[in-house]
Every structure is written in C-alpha cells, then in structure tokens.
Design an enzyme around this catalytic site. Sequence first.
Site, mmCIF file in Angstrom:
data_model
loop_
_atom_site.group_PDB
_atom_site.id
_atom_site.type_symbol
_atom_site.label_atom_id
_atom_site.label_comp_id
_atom_site.label_asym_id
_atom_site.label_seq_id
_atom_site.Cartn_x
_atom_site.Cartn_y
_atom_site.Cartn_z
ATOM 1 N N PRO A 1 0.847 -1.197 0.000
ATOM 2 C CA PRO A 1 0.000 0.000 0.000
ATOM 3 C C PRO A 1 0.875 1.236 0.000
ATOM 4 C CG PRO A 1 0.050 -1.009 2.183
ATOM 5 C CD PRO A 1 0.785 -1.935 1.268
ATOM 6 N N ASN B 1 8.877 -6.858 4.055
ATOM 7 C CA ASN B 1 8.768 -5.680 3.199
ATOM 8 C C ASN B 1 9.954 -4.770 3.502
ATOM 9 O OD1 ASN B 1 6.958 -2.639 3.541
ATOM 10 N ND2 ASN B 1 7.550 -3.509 1.592
ATOM 11 N N GLY C 1 7.211 -2.452 -3.013
ATOM 12 C CA GLY C 1 6.523 -1.182 -3.143
ATOM 13 C C GLY C 1 7.030 -0.367 -4.301
ATOM 14 N N ARG C 2 8.001 0.514 -4.038
ATOM 15 C CA ARG C 2 8.461 1.445 -5.065
ATOM 16 C C ARG C 2 9.035 0.744 -6.288
ATOM 17 N NH1 ARG C 2 12.375 4.667 -1.412
ATOM 18 N NH2 ARG C 2 12.222 2.720 -0.255
ATOM 19 N N GLN D 1 -6.183 -1.377 3.399
ATOM 20 C CA GLN D 1 -5.427 -1.007 4.587
ATOM 21 C C GLN D 1 -6.101 0.150 5.307
ATOM 22 O OE1 GLN D 1 -1.509 1.148 4.792
ATOM 23 N NE2 GLN D 1 -0.802 -0.820 5.616
ATOM 24 N N GLY E 1 12.814 -2.239 0.936
ATOM 25 C CA GLY E 1 14.035 -2.246 0.153
ATOM 26 C C GLY E 1 14.204 -3.411 -0.789
ATOM 27 N N CYS F 1 3.274 3.439 9.234
ATOM 28 C CA CYS F 1 3.477 4.736 8.581
ATOM 29 C C CYS F 1 4.019 5.755 9.579
ATOM 30 C CB CYS F 1 2.168 5.235 7.982
ATOM 31 S SG CYS F 1 2.334 6.817 7.130
ATOM 32 N N LYS G 1 0.387 -4.624 9.476
ATOM 33 C CA LYS G 1 1.652 -4.258 8.847
ATOM 34 C C LYS G 1 2.378 -3.295 9.789
ATOM 35 C CE LYS G 1 3.727 -2.826 4.462
ATOM 36 N NZ LYS G 1 4.588 -1.715 4.880
#
Length: 352
Positions: free
Chosen positions: A19, A213, A235-236, A72, A215, A102, A141
């Site tokens: 997310p 999760n 993710g990215r 989420q 890197g 976050c 998460k």
Amino acid sequence: MDGERKTQTSASGRFAVAPMMDWTDRHCRVFHRQLTKRALLYTEMVTSAAVVHGDRERLLGFCEIEKPLACQLGGSEPDELARAARIVEDWGYDEVNLNVGCPSDRVQSGRFGACLMLEPDLVADCVAAMKAAVSIPVTVKCRIGVDEQDTEEALDRLADAVLAAGTDALWVHARKAWLKGLSPKENRDIPPLDYARVYRLKKRLPHVWIGINGGIDTLEAAEGHLAHVDGVMLGRAAYHDPALLAQVDARIYGEPGGAPDRLRAVEALFPYIERELARGTRLSQITRHILGLFQGVPGARRWRQMLSGDAVRAGAGLEVIRAACDRIDRDALDRADEMRDRQDRVAVQVPS
C-alpha cells in the site's frame, strides 16, 4: 496461530504490492492486474474515520478485476476500526489490514501508524475488535520498532500481542521508523534494513504467517526472502518498474506460460480507460501509473514524454496512448520479453 489460520492469506499473499499513499489507487491497481493475476494488491491507507463517515465510493470503490484485494486501514479506536472493517468486508474486499508502520507527522497526530509500535496492547485491542466484526482475514503491517526501542523486544511484543488478539498474518517492514527527525521519505531509506530480525521472528513463530517488506527491488531478492518467510511485499520497485510484475505469476507462483505482453497489457486497459473518461476522470490520472512500463526498451523515453505531456491536456483520450505505443520498438520489446521468459522458466525449474 494454528496451521489452518496460517493458510488464510498465504495463497495470494506470497507476493504483494505494498500500500502506497497517492500511488496505489484504483487506476494503478487495475493496471497492475493486467500484469499479474495472482499477486495480492493493496489500497492506499484510508482512515477508519473516513470509511465510517466519508464518501465510501471514492474511498473504497474498486473493480472486480483488481481482486485479490486488501484494504489497509489507519486508526487506533477499536470500535471505529471494527465498524470500518465491517464496511470494508461488505464492500467485497478479501482482507483488511491495520497500518502500524506509517511514520508521517499527520498519521502520528491521529495516533495511528508507526507510533502504535509504542502501544502494543492498544493495537491488540484494535485487532480483537476487527476480528470480532468480520470473517475476512485481519492482518497487521508494522515496523521492527521505532526510535530508541530495542527491536528484539519491540517486535516480539507487538507480534505476540496481535497474535493473541487473533491476527491472521503479520507483514513486517524490516526497518525502524524514526518518529522525530526523519521525514516519511527518509524513513524509507535512512534507517538500516534488518531482514535477519524478521527471519528470527519467523523462526521463533514457525506456525505464524509472516511476510517481509522494505528495500526489496528484484524478484531474485524476493525469491531469496521466501526461503525464510511466507510472503514478500514490493513497493516502489514494483511501481516504478511495473514490467517486474509481469514475471510474478511464473516466478513466484509457478504459473505455466510466458509473461504478459506489455503492449497488449496497455491495450487491455482501453475499455477501462474509456469508462473512466466518460465518468470525468482525466487521462493523466491513469497514465501517471504506466510511465515506467517500458524501461530499457527503445522508445521508452518518448513514451514517458508523450504520456507526461499530452495526457494532461483537456479532452485527452485514447489517441494519446495509441500514439505513445507506436513509439515503442516492437521488435526490441519482443526480444526483451523472450529473454525474460527464458529467465523465468529457468527460475521456476530451479529448486528453492
């Protein structure tokens, strides 16, 4: 957590797209689904208060093609989270996830996100309330810790608390979050990664479904992590180089057949784009998610330029994407995809 509960999310959650605020909206997810049928997709984080009191179609609306799909939530009020989770289930989501990772100031001011690592008992109360409200999996998460916390103690305490409350799975971003002194962007890069800490959690809790999760930027790396944990989340890397997702079904799930043709994946979006344009969606709201699809292929730079420039013009439609597709060197793309497919087949055949 018993063996039966462990399997609830493992089938789809073996590989997930993280997310990401402002990125994994419904347009992004429809696009990603053209590239992988099996990966678990996540919404952007939405707050429990917004779900309970806000525009649910805007916040929760999705297309069936996006499934398997998890929502989420951010929040720290057990009753409100339970109400929001029930709404999420009623909307047809396959999983509801609680954000305990976050680090943004806005999230901290609302007493949710990574700052909840400091309140594991409250997180457990939230999970218990959500579990009592829904039948779909409830997952968490989190980070490995925040600020000056000892990561061995902090992660174990959080994990034990939410597991006792009934969580079905735990995704762990393998970095600390620094709530003071680092921006959200810096929190994604500066705190060192500690994958071994997540591996130790899994070793201590072998019957618990644990995903990792942080890197992870290649499928080779993802496969390496899957030797230690149950799921891996990108993710990215998946967002900026979405061609990576076209390899997921073969390499991660062992699906037969080659990876999807990238140009055909774009063309498969056309009916969706036409519907969205008719609803008043601007073309650029969709095309911003597909800019990186042809990285390394001749014509990719012009593809990005046309979609970044022409798609923002008033009245822009499918003709912009068709013209950009014409800039991609089809022969070079076919060669790149054939090479990738051969690598995928070899990877699937190699025992883990």
